[in-house]
Enzyme design. Structure first.
Site, PDB file in Angstrom:
ATOM      1  N   ASP A   1       0.832  -1.193   0.000  1.00  0.00           N
ATOM      2  CA  ASP A   1       0.000   0.000   0.000  1.00  0.00           C
ATOM      3  C   ASP A   1       0.872   1.250   0.000  1.00  0.00           C
ATOM      4  O   ASP A   1       1.942   1.261  -0.622  1.00  0.00           O
ATOM      5  CB  ASP A   1      -0.942  -0.043   1.213  1.00  0.00           C
ATOM      6  CG  ASP A   1      -2.310   0.547   0.918  1.00  0.00           C
ATOM      7  OD1 ASP A   1      -2.425   1.775   0.967  1.00  0.00           O
ATOM      8  OD2 ASP A   1      -3.248  -0.224   0.628  1.00  0.00           O
TER       9      ASP A   1
ATOM     10  N   HIS B   1      -3.389   5.877   3.914  1.00  0.00           N
ATOM     11  CA  HIS B   1      -4.196   4.713   3.553  1.00  0.00           C
ATOM     12  C   HIS B   1      -3.588   3.421   4.108  1.00  0.00           C
ATOM     13  O   HIS B   1      -4.277   2.603   4.737  1.00  0.00           O
ATOM     14  CB  HIS B   1      -4.314   4.642   2.031  1.00  0.00           C
ATOM     15  CG  HIS B   1      -5.311   3.648   1.523  1.00  0.00           C
ATOM     16  ND1 HIS B   1      -4.960   2.363   1.160  1.00  0.00           N
ATOM     17  CD2 HIS B   1      -6.643   3.744   1.297  1.00  0.00           C
ATOM     18  CE1 HIS B   1      -6.031   1.716   0.720  1.00  0.00           C
ATOM     19  NE2 HIS B   1      -7.065   2.526   0.799  1.00  0.00           N
TER      20      HIS B   1
ATOM     21  N   SER C   1     -11.338  -1.028   0.953  1.00  0.00           N
ATOM     22  CA  SER C   1     -10.038  -1.327   1.567  1.00  0.00           C
ATOM     23  C   SER C   1     -10.203  -1.651   3.042  1.00  0.00           C
ATOM     24  O   SER C   1      -9.545  -2.551   3.571  1.00  0.00           O
ATOM     25  CB  SER C   1      -9.091  -0.138   1.399  1.00  0.00           C
ATOM     26  OG  SER C   1      -8.858   0.162   0.053  1.00  0.00           O
TER      27      SER C   1
END
Length: 572
Positions: free
Chosen positions: A111, A179, A502
């Site tokens: 990520d 994220h 996610s």
């Protein structure tokens, strides 16, 4: 592969240089002889997959015809605690016969990186629970063995950084986006009693891959807009192989969270990346959990049927103002072949895509400042189906019309996909879009655990959750997990409420880590691979009496890891 073509230390700059591009390969021999230049090299992912690095000049507008669609790396983007209760997490922790917390298991993340200084990623003695970070974006020469790029930081490096006055002078890897930190926290964050927070597997150790940004020449080829997070397929594959290598070195099982996705491809679970994931899914102790995406109600998918008695179908696409460019893919069903006429918003016929004559080069169209590059493959080599790919650059706004026709006496069917939402403006969409068959790739790969997103507080499917099934009828997604208003760590050190595919995937990955602890670490099922994990998770899923399963939105139900383990004993 000829030894002389293999990557060397002196050539590793080609991996990150925008003067060179990337082409995927399986078996290594297929691409040989296709480049005009001899200035290329090869970087192996593993014994079956590799990446060629020729000069960027080789990535011409007709590269789809030259190399084959599947071998140009696709572009992936981000898929942006009562939840533990509904997924059976609390029960597997509290049950005296289980007490599962992820001990002995690795959780892998590919990520935007991780905020390794956050206390929720530390043990009680303030040492780090992060075993390794491979930051693909930092070039130092201290790279993962045989991969030739990025920088690897060990747990010793991270612990040294944590006691330094300025940690980032020792380990400069940062998560600028947040994220990756959020997903790692949801799946594996430690307990913070003051904030009523706990990750799903708080005792698992963490391995992180921070992806480097996609090369500009790849982004330009696929008309990806500037200033959006974008990652290449081959770098994700390297990241996954890195996590597998670390797990093998440490002799630990690993659950890998893939919270990024793409809409590029046939949505059949085919392609180089999906094959790669299917291979890993057969290995004991390795699990790959994939986001189903947030494309369910975006109108970025169109499904058409043409009755032979009518002869054509009209597809209307609204293009918003200030759209810099995008790619649109039409995928048919063999043996049918379709033809397309393209009409601009001003009513002008700007292109005809033949359903009769084999197209051997890229068709180039220019109309009022808009450039369209069209590739028509009657039989795309991986699926055998027709692919028409449109690449729009600087499209002018308004409603574009595509008149699709075909010949023969069979019902003619086809799908069209636009890019994921992160790669488009909000005002570009199909007028009559279809919410089904919108799972983000690679959630279509059969040996992954594909996760849909639902709101655990009111038991409703998230409005934008990607929906199945696959284009060829494969039963995906597998299960739904909580992903609406999930508590996640922020880069500021606190917590915030986060929603998206996610998040549901991170939650499910943590749950799979508990299953690996029960099966592999404790010896209850030592051959657990993704094929068996998928069956156990599906068997234990909770199902509503008002839904017919498998369902295109819910898959086989909502994940309940406690129920899955208990039902395993009942079926044994």
């Amino acid at each position: 592969m000829p030894i002389g073509d293999c990557m060397t230390e002196a050539e590793r700059y080609k991996i990150t240089s925008n003067d060179y591009t990337d082409i995927l390969a399986e078996g290594f021999e297929r691409i040989n002889g296709m480049f005009n230049s001899k200035d290329y090299t090869v970087n192996r992912i593993n014994n079956d997959y590799a990446v060629y690095h020729p000069p960027a000049s080789e990535l011409t507008i007709d590269s789809t015809q030259k190399f084959g669609y599947q071998y140009i790396p696709k572009c992936y983007g981000l898929m942006n605690l009562s939840s533990n209760e509904v997924s059976g997490i609390t029960r597997v922790r509290m049950d005296p016969s289980l007490e599962l917390r992820g001990q002995g298991v690795l959780l892998g993340f590919i990520d935007t990186g991780i905020d390794y200084t956050n206390p929720i990623f530390r043990y009680a003695d303030n040492t780090s629970r992060i075993a390794y970070i491979w930051d693909q974006s930092i070039e130092s020469g201290k790279y993962q063995e045989d991969f030739y790029f990025g920088t690897e930081y060990s747990q010793w490096d991270i612990n040294t950084a944590l006691i330094a006055e300025d940690p980032y002078r020792v380990v400069p890897s940062r998560d600028e986006n947040g994220h990756g930190t959020a997903l790692a926290g949801i799946a594996a964050g430690g307990e913070d009693l003051s904030a009523f927070f706990s990750g799903v597997a708080p005792d698992a150790e963490i391995v992180v891959v921070k992806l480097k940004e996609a090369k500009q020449n790849i982004k330009d080829f696929f008309c990806i807009p500037p200033n959006v997070p974008c990652y290449q397929e081959n770098d994700i594959m390297f990241g996954i192989q890195y996590l597998i290598n670390v797990a093998d070195k440490l002799e630990r099982p690993i659950a890998i969270c893939i919270g990024i996705g793409s809409s590029q491809g046939a949505h059949e679970g085919e392609g180089v990346f999906c094959n790669f994931l299917n291979d890993i899914g057969r290995i004991a102790g390795k699990s790959i959990v994939v986001a189903g995406g947030n494309e369910g109600n975006t109108n970025h998918h169109y499904y058409g049927e043409i009755n032979p008695s009518v002869g054509f179908d009209v597809v209307s696409l609204n293009v918003g103002e200030n759209e810099s460019g995008f790619t649109m893919e039409l995928w048919g069903f063999a043996p049918n072949i379709v033809a397309v006429e393209v009409y601009a918003p001003d009513g002008g016929l700007v292109a005809r895509v033949s359903g009769i004559f084999l197209q051997r080069s890229t068709q180039i169209v220019n109309h009022r400042g808009t450039a369209i590059f069209i590739d028509n493959q009657f039989s795309e080599e991986r699926t055998g189906n027709q692919l028409i790919m449109f690449r729009f650059k600087k499209p002018f706004s308004g409603v574009w019309r595509f008149v699709v026709s075909g010949s023969g006496d069979l019902l003619l069917r086809y799908h069209i996909w636009l890019p994921i939402s992160n790669f488009l403006t909000a005002n570009t969409y199909f007028i009559n879009g279809n919410m089904d068959t919108t799972l983000s790739i690679p959630a279509n790969a059969i040996n992954t655990i594909a996760i849909a997103n639902y709101n655990h507080q009111n038991q409703s499917l998230y409005y934008y959750s990607g929906r199945g099934f696959t284009k060829n009828g494969g039963l995906k997604p597998d299960v739904a997990a909580p992903g609406v208003n999930i508590t996640a760590p922020s880069l500021s050190g606190g917590f915030y409420s986060s929603t998206g595919s996610s998040e549901s995937t991170a939650h499910a990955t943590g749950a799979i880590a508990l299953l690996l602890e029960w099966g592999i670490i404790r010896g209850n099922s030592t051959k657990l691979n993704n094929i068996l994990i998928r069956r156990i998770v599906i068997n234990g899923a909770r199902r509503s009496p008002t839904v017919s399963y498998p369902d295109q939105g819910w898959g086989f139900g909502t994940i309940d890891i406690y129920r899955a383990i208990r039902r395993y004993y009942e079926d044994d």
